[in-house]
Design a protein around this motif. Sequence first.
Motif, PDB file in Angstrom:
ATOM      1  N   PRO A  41       1.503 -24.478  30.431  1.00  0.00           N
ATOM      2  CA  PRO A  41       2.629 -24.580  30.154  1.00  0.00           C
ATOM      3  C   PRO A  41       3.578 -24.401  31.494  1.00  0.00           C
ATOM      4  CG  PRO A  41       1.155 -23.849  29.120  1.00  0.00           C
ATOM      5  CD  PRO A  41       0.301 -23.619  30.121  1.00  0.00           C
ATOM      6  N   GLN A  42       4.138 -23.139  31.589  1.00  0.00           N
ATOM      7  CA  GLN A  42       5.213 -22.319  32.310  1.00  0.00           C
ATOM      8  C   GLN A  42       5.475 -23.274  33.488  1.00  0.00           C
ATOM      9  OE1 GLN A  42       6.729 -18.935  31.909  1.00  0.00           O
ATOM     10  NE2 GLN A  42       5.097 -17.218  30.664  1.00  0.00           N
ATOM     11  N   GLN A  43       4.654 -23.490  33.866  1.00  0.00           N
ATOM     12  CA  GLN A  43       4.801 -24.270  35.137  1.00  0.00           C
ATOM     13  C   GLN A  43       5.151 -25.440  35.010  1.00  0.00           C
ATOM     14  OE1 GLN A  43       3.840 -23.201  38.650  1.00  0.00           O
ATOM     15  NE2 GLN A  43       4.369 -25.179  39.161  1.00  0.00           N
ATOM     16  N   VAL A  44       4.628 -26.305  33.785  1.00  0.00           N
ATOM     17  CA  VAL A  44       5.443 -27.503  33.502  1.00  0.00           C
ATOM     18  C   VAL A  44       6.600 -27.443  33.708  1.00  0.00           C
ATOM     19  CG1 VAL A  44       4.839 -29.075  32.370  1.00  0.00           C
ATOM     20  CG2 VAL A  44       3.217 -28.487  32.375  1.00  0.00           C
ATOM     21  N   VAL A  45       7.181 -26.660  32.555  1.00  0.00           N
ATOM     22  CA  VAL A  45       8.793 -25.999  32.458  1.00  0.00           C
ATOM     23  C   VAL A  45       8.856 -25.420  33.494  1.00  0.00           C
ATOM     24  CG1 VAL A  45      10.184 -24.341  31.203  1.00  0.00           C
ATOM     25  CG2 VAL A  45       7.823 -25.948  29.773  1.00  0.00           C
ATOM     26  N   ALA A  46       8.353 -25.296  34.782  1.00  0.00           N
ATOM     27  CA  ALA A  46       9.270 -24.859  35.324  1.00  0.00           C
ATOM     28  C   ALA A  46       9.684 -26.343  36.355  1.00  0.00           C
ATOM     29  CB  ALA A  46       8.844 -24.035  36.164  1.00  0.00           C
ATOM     30  N   GLU A  47       8.795 -26.867  36.858  1.00  0.00           N
ATOM     31  CA  GLU A  47       8.471 -28.425  37.723  1.00  0.00           C
ATOM     32  C   GLU A  47      10.034 -29.068  37.117  1.00  0.00           C
ATOM     33  OE1 GLU A  47       4.575 -29.830  37.272  1.00  0.00           O
ATOM     34  OE2 GLU A  47       4.099 -28.113  38.918  1.00  0.00           O
ATOM     35  N   GLY A  61      18.109 -28.682  40.437  1.00  0.00           N
ATOM     36  CA  GLY A  61      17.892 -28.589  42.117  1.00  0.00           C
ATOM     37  C   GLY A  61      17.643 -27.842  42.096  1.00  0.00           C
ATOM     38  N   GLN A  62      16.905 -26.685  41.800  1.00  0.00           N
ATOM     39  CA  GLN A  62      16.848 -25.515  41.666  1.00  0.00           C
ATOM     40  C   GLN A  62      15.590 -25.297  42.069  1.00  0.00           C
ATOM     41  OE1 GLN A  62      18.729 -22.120  39.929  1.00  0.00           O
ATOM     42  NE2 GLN A  62      19.351 -23.594  38.518  1.00  0.00           N
ATOM     43  N   SER A  63      14.320 -24.280  42.721  1.00  0.00           N
ATOM     44  CA  SER A  63      13.762 -24.014  43.244  1.00  0.00           C
ATOM     45  C   SER A  63      12.858 -23.349  41.900  1.00  0.00           C
ATOM     46  CB  SER A  63      13.497 -22.427  44.305  1.00  0.00           C
ATOM     47  OG  SER A  63      11.860 -22.576  44.411  1.00  0.00           O
ATOM     48  N   LYS A  89       9.980 -22.055  42.038  1.00  0.00           N
ATOM     49  CA  LYS A  89       9.178 -20.819  42.651  1.00  0.00           C
ATOM     50  C   LYS A  89       9.923 -19.984  41.636  1.00  0.00           C
ATOM     51  CE  LYS A  89       7.606 -22.380  47.074  1.00  0.00           C
ATOM     52  NZ  LYS A  89       7.257 -21.999  48.318  1.00  0.00           N
ATOM     53  N   LEU A  90      11.215 -19.837  41.086  1.00  0.00           N
ATOM     54  CA  LEU A  90      11.983 -18.794  40.680  1.00  0.00           C
ATOM     55  C   LEU A  90      11.331 -18.902  39.452  1.00  0.00           C
ATOM     56  CD1 LEU A  90      15.579 -20.446  41.188  1.00  0.00           C
ATOM     57  CD2 LEU A  90      14.688 -18.167  41.639  1.00  0.00           C
ATOM     58  N   GLY A  91      10.337 -20.091  38.686  1.00  0.00           N
ATOM     59  CA  GLY A  91       9.321 -19.908  37.532  1.00  0.00           C
ATOM     60  C   GLY A  91      10.883 -20.511  36.254  1.00  0.00           C
ATOM     61  N   ALA A  92      10.069 -20.067  35.417  1.00  0.00           N
ATOM     62  CA  ALA A  92      10.300 -20.968  34.166  1.00  0.00           C
ATOM     63  C   ALA A  92      11.081 -20.170  33.428  1.00  0.00           C
ATOM     64  CB  ALA A  92       8.805 -21.417  32.730  1.00  0.00           C
ATOM     65  N   PRO A  93      11.107 -18.607  32.891  1.00  0.00           N
ATOM     66  CA  PRO A  93      11.311 -17.935  32.368  1.00  0.00           C
ATOM     67  C   PRO A  93      13.624 -18.030  33.527  1.00  0.00           C
ATOM     68  CG  PRO A  93       9.726 -16.965  32.566  1.00  0.00           C
ATOM     69  CD  PRO A  93       9.731 -18.039  33.562  1.00  0.00           C
ATOM     70  N   GLU A  94      13.166 -17.718  34.401  1.00  0.00           N
ATOM     71  CA  GLU A  94      14.575 -17.495  35.914  1.00  0.00           C
ATOM     72  C   GLU A  94      15.411 -18.802  35.365  1.00  0.00           C
ATOM     73  OE1 GLU A  94      17.689 -16.172  37.256  1.00  0.00           O
ATOM     74  OE2 GLU A  94      16.295 -14.989  36.128  1.00  0.00           O
ATOM     75  N   LEU A  95      14.616 -19.715  35.617  1.00  0.00           N
ATOM     76  CA  LEU A  95      15.544 -21.336  35.605  1.00  0.00           C
ATOM     77  C   LEU A  95      15.809 -21.284  34.094  1.00  0.00           C
ATOM     78  CD1 LEU A  95      12.497 -23.143  37.500  1.00  0.00           C
ATOM     79  CD2 LEU A  95      14.536 -22.475  37.898  1.00  0.00           C
ATOM     80  N   LEU A  96      15.158 -20.843  32.738  1.00  0.00           N
ATOM     81  CA  LEU A  96      15.466 -21.090  31.890  1.00  0.00           C
ATOM     82  C   LEU A  96      16.790 -20.252  31.522  1.00  0.00           C
ATOM     83  CD1 LEU A  96      12.835 -21.188  29.579  1.00  0.00           C
ATOM     84  CD2 LEU A  96      14.617 -22.979  29.617  1.00  0.00           C
ATOM     85  N   ARG A  97      17.192 -18.830  31.914  1.00  0.00           N
ATOM     86  CA  ARG A  97      18.369 -18.056  31.910  1.00  0.00           C
ATOM     87  C   ARG A  97      19.371 -18.344  32.619  1.00  0.00           C
ATOM     88  NH1 ARG A  97      14.200 -13.507  32.769  1.00  0.00           N
ATOM     89  NH2 ARG A  97      14.099 -12.667  30.605  1.00  0.00           N
TER      90      ARG A  97
END
Length: 400
Positions: free
Chosen positions: A319-325, A332-334, A336-344
């Motif tokens: 699920p976190q991969q889905v969130v990150a995508e 427009g960010q990568s 690869k940063l992962g869901a937690p960092e993209l959310l922050r």
Amino acid sequence: MTSERQPALAGRFDILPLESVLFGPGASGSLAAECEKRAVNRLLVLASASLARAIDIRERFNAATGGRVAAVFTGGRPHVPHDVVLAAARMAREVGADGVLSVGGGSVIDLGKAVVLCLAEGIDSSAALFRWKVVVSPPGKKENPVSTAAKVPHFAVATTLSAGEFTHIIGITDTTRGAKDLYLSPDFVPRVVAHDPELATHTPRSLWASTGIKAVDHAVETLCSPRAQPVTDALAADALRRLTRYLPVSVRDAGDLRATGQCQMAAWQSVFGVTNVSLGLSHGIAHQLGGRLGVPHGVGSCVLLPTVLEYHAEYTRGPQQVVAEILAESTGQSGKLGAPELLRRFIAGLGLPTRLREAGVGRDELGAIAQHTMGDLMAAAAAGPPLGEGDIEKILNQAW
């Protein structure tokens, strides 16, 4: 060459007795027919104090309901303390209310649900109210009294994105203990909900933004739920797409009714089918931050969700991969940063806090918050193995 067949889909999906959702500009002005249909003639209107300062609540909703406003209560407070519930229920009885109309954010809508419960069960004291709360005893044993008495109709006009208007859950704060208790019954959900982008223009942008992150939290924890279902997965993912696209627009420009309406639709999607999945630790801890320290629920989601995702990464990798995508596509960010960092980064971009200390939470409070969280229903349903008080305190320290 043979291939092994996969098991067929099978399960159960329960739907709450919500009857109608009105949405779009002006939707809050067409409640008269809904009252007529349900034989409601004397409404107690519960409204947030800030909205009552911006518009004439009695005039606006007397017109919207065909002259059915019996009284207006604006004495609500965040996190729905016991004394507010009892005062509002007392007013409802005094004016002979045969229906309740809540206008505002999550606390006002929860207050409306609580008044409906009090009227149905004759509740007029804190002791009587306590008899209906959910009691959780670690490791996850639950006692949930369900109210079966007939309820007066409840209409909800939501002006934030917290989505409490779509749930069967009431959060009520016991100020003596400094803890928030949950109350659950399927018929606590309002009968009719109205989402009116025009009315939402009066909502302070910081509140709009933080409750938008609460809707993000609903969507993310729905996707990560151990009880996830195809219907809720699809709606939660689309809610996340809409929110990450339109929330920043609506924060910048309250008058953009299209963006506002898209966010309102996403808030609905984010909790659709909430009885069938389990929200998790971000919600559970946020309840107690609110009950003990008055931290708004949306702000609780801002500071907790990324850290909870980091803590549960092993159990929610897919699920976190889905969130990150979804976040990567919207921002427009990568990915690869992962869901937690993209959310922050998304949260910070809205001018909202991402750490407990930024929300005014002292480190000396973390132990008490962890202790109260152990009795929270949603925390008990979190992904992964059961957590102890020390685990929750560790998460709080990481989020601090």
